[in-house]
Design a protein around this motif. Structure first.
Motif, PDB file in Angstrom:
ATOM      1  N   GLN A 177      38.205  87.957  36.663  1.00 11.77           N
ATOM      2  CA  GLN A 177      37.801  86.710  37.305  1.00 11.77           C
ATOM      3  C   GLN A 177      38.840  85.638  37.015  1.00 11.77           C
ATOM      4  O   GLN A 177      39.078  85.303  35.847  1.00 11.77           O
ATOM      5  N   THR A 179      39.812  81.716  37.700  1.00 10.53           N
ATOM      6  CA  THR A 179      39.290  80.419  38.124  1.00 10.53           C
ATOM      7  C   THR A 179      40.438  79.437  38.166  1.00 10.53           C
ATOM      8  O   THR A 179      40.997  79.096  37.119  1.00 10.53           O
ATOM      9  N   LEU A 227      38.179  88.678  41.355  1.00  7.12           N
ATOM     10  CA  LEU A 227      37.492  87.515  41.900  1.00  7.12           C
ATOM     11  C   LEU A 227      38.368  86.293  41.679  1.00  7.12           C
ATOM     12  O   LEU A 227      38.706  85.967  40.538  1.00  7.12           O
TER      13      LEU A 227
END
Length: 953
Positions: A177, A179, A227
């Motif tokens: 992930q 961000t 992601l």
């Protein structure tokens, strides 16, 4: 001469001044010619931009020569490129059309360079601002549960793990992930913290999801998926945005609920001059968590005769034979799923000896009374989460943007690994500096966290033992059971007299003694009992860069190259990862580099073919390095796009998978390194695979054979995966969208935490008296693991704003089992276990594989964001198949039932205030379900929100 020079200079200055005074003016409207405020109008190739006013009008000055191009962007509308010439620059009319979910998105995650989603060489999903607004989900992160093939595991209201393509895990370490370009994982614990420390909901511009292998460009841990969450740039998204959300959950529970929650967020961004911009974000959520309140008798292979077997075929498992008895008053071995301290295999059970005075209790296993999760936590399920960020951005010459940002996350949550663990006050800071141009980026960031947690199950067991030893409790139970003849309930009640009462000062003081004392220290006033608290204040330092050589190569090919360096600075104080011999903490260095080349070829005017190859090398200082290549091709024929790829990926052992060791006398995770094995005493007191112990106690193998199968730490390495995938994607007349795929993945050196039993006294005879502790040891198994799956998603525009969409995904995991010597393992009937489903009982009987994923799931959505010019609505039905689930030390093994959820939302636009009011809910019918064994049970969640977007621009 000087006069001539001066005249020439004045003439040139006059020309420049004249060019600088070119004033471009115009208006921005929608399809109904209504003015649109807040649209960003930028002159392509420059730093000049402005936003449209309340009446849709704009005016900006430039020294650029005509003609030029204006890029016009407004959330929820299709981006428009407008040519400005000498005959229209004083009255530029720009009409924006609302986006539909069928638009041609641009994605970056697949190849690290912008490309159309339709022509991406591997499967990719993208959610944008429009999808977030129309989704029934509570947050952008929650909207991922509607994407095909995504399996959510909800551990807390704010902590949810994303899983794809099998091997579902509560803290999925094989899923990367990012961000805003930064790794979301906890540096020491190794798992992504989801949205606990993500960016504010108002600042999320898009989420891209790439299922499957992505190591070729992203390195370790991008094994089962990637992601990428991108935030809003303050040069583009400006003004004040605010959101207020209130709601309720936990309906229909006896003596608990319903309970409310509130969520408030604010964002402000502003551009100052042509080059500088900044933004600030803050969001706070508070409420009551979903509660883990499954008190049914635990289904676990630690039970005697857990599997139904066929004696005529050597005792091969045919199903689950254990019948739960959920009444502790009639069940000697009652062990509630979310009741702790009563666990049959971690210190909560007593085996009466064969010579016990009461023959009815001889060789009888009895569990003591446990405490529920809410009783141990003592917080009535309260949960909170804070997220904040500040960033400054500056545009340098050459269309280069420099930025510096600070990101903060703070909250409490419950995590499920081998046990349930409570984090009362998680805190994380991330600081990032980035330099980004059209052809390159340079990025450096650090993750600094304060993460302390305590083990709920171990704390409950310790509270029980602090009050009364297990032996004493069992003696009192046995005495009453004799006197009252067969009354289990009365025996429990008598043995429980004087027990610490949850919520009292006495109970809280004892709990806090353990919960606030580290596992490395003795609790106050004791020289034998240790605490249950762990610490992970570890840090991560990361540096990376990439350059796109395409322009330097005169577009002969698309070539990019990049590299990264990362250092983990562990700080667990020995509570998770043992210290070095000199008492210092470990550091772990990782580095990698990659290159990718692609070329689009035209086949006449009929089709285009774009092959891509990529290669990456990575190395962890404790593990042998390796290459991860990828080759792909996409063929486009009109609107039809066919893709195919062969990919490889790998996963470095996490710090805990390398070095973890259990606290003295307690079960828990053990790393795969020899250091971890030594800390767990496995050289002097070997452990044995749970299935081997059961074979020994059932007489299927001898003691010599059991001893020969003792766990022996060998070389521990990265796990690897190779996968090939084909897919098809099309968008026909902007009405029908179809995306389908099929994949085949094969794992080698798979890292899994297998259940091993370590005898309490180091004697094989301990197993016959249930005197052992359960360890979850991380090992590279030599099994041949294959996952096959396919999925299809489709959307169809029904007209009048209605869209019908849906997706279906299917996956199956199979295994060929091998023993430690590499020989194929036979089932109990003597048949080799070759390419069988991991959920089959005869396979599970030989040990856990932890595939933990449903074979089938689907979503169906009917939506219309424009029922009227102000009203919109959507309705979604979700279904997930039953699944065979194997969880941790204290959860168990069970077929989790299938579940459904009906979700809906209605929205209302208030253009005057640039606001949207939304009324929605998930699981409207309030049919409780759990997405993993022992996790919180999810019921209805209902909310109303109001969002003001980009005021005061």
């Amino acid at each position: 001469m000087n006069q001539l020079f001066l005249l020439s200079f004045l003439s040139l200055f006059g020309t420049i001044t004249a060019r600088a005074q070119i004033n471009i003016a115009g208006i921005v409207t929608n399809d109904q010619y209504q003015p649109l405020a807040g649209a960003t109008i930028s002159i392509r190739g420059t730093n000049t931009s402005i936003t449209s006013q309340a009446n849709g009008q704009f005016s900006l000055q430039t020294n650029e020569s005509l003609p030029l191009i204006l890029d016009v962007l407004l959330a929820g509308y299709r981006q428009q490129d407008v040519a400005v010439r000498g005959n229209n620059f004083r009255r530029v009319e720009i009409t924006l059309s609302e986006e539909t979910s069928l638009e041609k998105d641009v994605v970056v995650s697949v190849s690290r360079v912008p490309e159309e989603n339709q022509q991406a060489a591997i499967t990719v999903e993208k959610l944008g601002i429009k999808q977030f607004q129309e989704s029934t989900a509570m947050s952008p992160f929650d909207a991922l549960q509607y994407v095909k093939g995504v399996d959510f595991l909800t551990q807390s209201l704010t902590f949810k793990s994303v899983n794809m393509r099998g091997f579902g895990a509560n803290d999925n370490t094989r899923f990367l992930q990012l961000t805003d370009g930064m790794d979301n994982r906890s540096p020491g614990l190794g798992f992504g913290v989801g949205n606990v420390a993500g960016i504010s909901d108002l600042d999320v511009e898009s989420i891209e999801l790439v299922p499957g292998a992505s190591s070729a460009l992203y390195g370790p841990d991008a094994m089962q998926g990637l992601l990428v969450t991108s935030n809003k740039n303050p040069f583009v998204y400006q003004g004040l945005s605010a959101q207020l959300k209130v709601g309720a959950n936990n309906f229909g529970k006896a003596d608990f609920g319903p309970t409310g929650y509130g969520d408030v967020a604010i964002r402000y961004a502003r551009q100052i001059g042509e080059r500088f911009a900044f933004k600030v974000n803050f969001q706070r959520l508070s409420g009551t968590d979903f509660i883990a309140d499954d008190y049914s008798d635990r289904s676990t292979r630690a039970r005697v005769n857990f599997f139904t077997t066929d004696p005529s075929r050597g005792g091969i498992a045919t199903g689950i034979g254990y019948t739960p008895n959920n009444n502790p008053n009639t069940n000697f071995q009652y062990d509630g799923v979310n009741s702790y301290g009563d666990d049959i295999n971690t210190g909560g059970a007593f085996m009466f000896p064969a010579n016990y005075a009461n023959a009815l209790l001889q060789n009888k296993l009895v569990t003591r009374t446990g405490y529920t999760e809410l009783e141990v936590l003592g917080n009535n399920g309260k949960v909170f989460n804070n997220r904040a960020s500040v960033s400054v951005h500056y545009k340098l010459p050459g269309n280069i943007e420099a930025s510096l940002g600070w990101y903060y996350g703070n909250g409490n949550f419950v995590r499920t690994a081998g046990f349930r663990e409570y984090f009362p006050n998680y805190q994380r800071h991330q600081v990032k500096a980035e330099l980004r141009g059209e052809n390159f980026f340079l990025r450096a960031y650090t993750t600094q966290q304060q993460a302390e947690a305590w083990n709920i199950g171990q704390t409950a067991t310790a509270i029980n033992n602090r009050w009364k030893s297990l032996n004493q409790w069992a003696a009192e139970f046995g005495q009453v059971y004799i006197e009252n003849k067969f009354t289990i309930g009365e025996s429990r009640a008598t043995a429980d007299r004087g027990r610490y009462v949850p919520g009292t000062d006495q109970f809280n003081a004892v709990r806090d003694d353990y919960a606030n004392t580290y596992t490395t220290d003795f609790i106050p006033g004791s020289t034998t009992a240790r605490g249950t608290r762990l610490r992970d204040n570890s840090a991560l330092w990361h540096y990376e860069g990439m350059y796109n050589f395409t322009k330097l190569l005169d577009n002969a090919a698309e070539v990019i190259a990049g590299g990264s360096f990362r250092q983990y600075a562990l700080n667990t104080g020995g509570t998770i990862i043992p210290l070095k011999a000199d008492g210092s903490e470990y550091t772990i260095n990782e580095y990698g580099a990659y290159v990718q080349a692609a070329k689009e070829l035209s086949i006449g005017t009929i089709a285009t073919v774009k092959p891509t190859i990529a290669l990456r090398y990575d190395r962890n200082q404790y593990i042998k390095g390796g290459f991860t290549p990828r080759a792909s091709v996409v063929v486009s024929i009109g609107p039809h796009n066919f893709r195919g790829s062969w990919q490889s990926a790998f996963h470095n052992p996490l710090p805990g998978q390398l070095f973890a060791a259990p606290a003295a006398g307690l079960g828990g995770n053990v790393g795969g390194s020899q250091l971890a094995a030594e800390s767990a005493g496995l050289f002097t007191n070997p452990a044995y695979l749970d299935s081997d112990v059961k074979d020994f106690t059932a007489g299927r193998i001898t003691e010599a054979q059991l001893r020969s199968r003792a766990y022996n730490p060998a070389s521990f390495t990265t796990e690897k995966m190779k996968t090939w995938e084909v897919g098809y994607k099309t968008l026909i007349q902007n009405k029908l969208y179809v995306d389908a795929f099929y994949f085949h993945s094969q794992y080698t050196d798979f890292i899994s935490a297998q259940s091993f039993y370590q005898p309490t006294n180091g004697q094989i005879s301990d197993f016959s008296t249930n005197a052992y502790r359960t360890l979850q040891i991380n090992v590279n198994n030599v099994n041949e693991i294959v996952v096959n799956g396919w999925g299809v998603g489709s959307e169809y525009s029904l007209g009048r704003g209605f869209t019908l969409s849906g997706n279906f995904a299917h996956q199956v995991g199979t295994v060929t089992l091998h023993d430690a010597q590499g020989n194929i393992v036979n089932d109990n009937a003597g048949v080799p276990i070759v390419k069988r489903k991991m959920s089959n009982p005869e396979v599970s009987q030989k040990g856990r594989n932890s595939f933990n994923s449903p074979e089938n799931r689907y979503n169906i959505t009917l939506s219309n964001p424009r029922l009227t010019d102000r009203f919109g609505a959507s309705l979604t039905y979700r279904w997930t198949d039953k699944m065979w689930y194997e969880q941790g030390t204290t959860a168990g093994d069970i077929w989790l039932p299938s579940w459904t959820s009906l979700d809906a939302q209605v929205s209302y636009k208030v253009p005057t205030y640039k606001a949207i009011v939304k009324l929605g809910g998930t699981n409207l019918l309030n049919q409780y379900y759990a997405q993993g064994y022992g996790l919180a049970r999810i019921g209805g969640l209902y909310y109303v929100s109001i969002t003001f977007d980009e005021l005061m621009r």
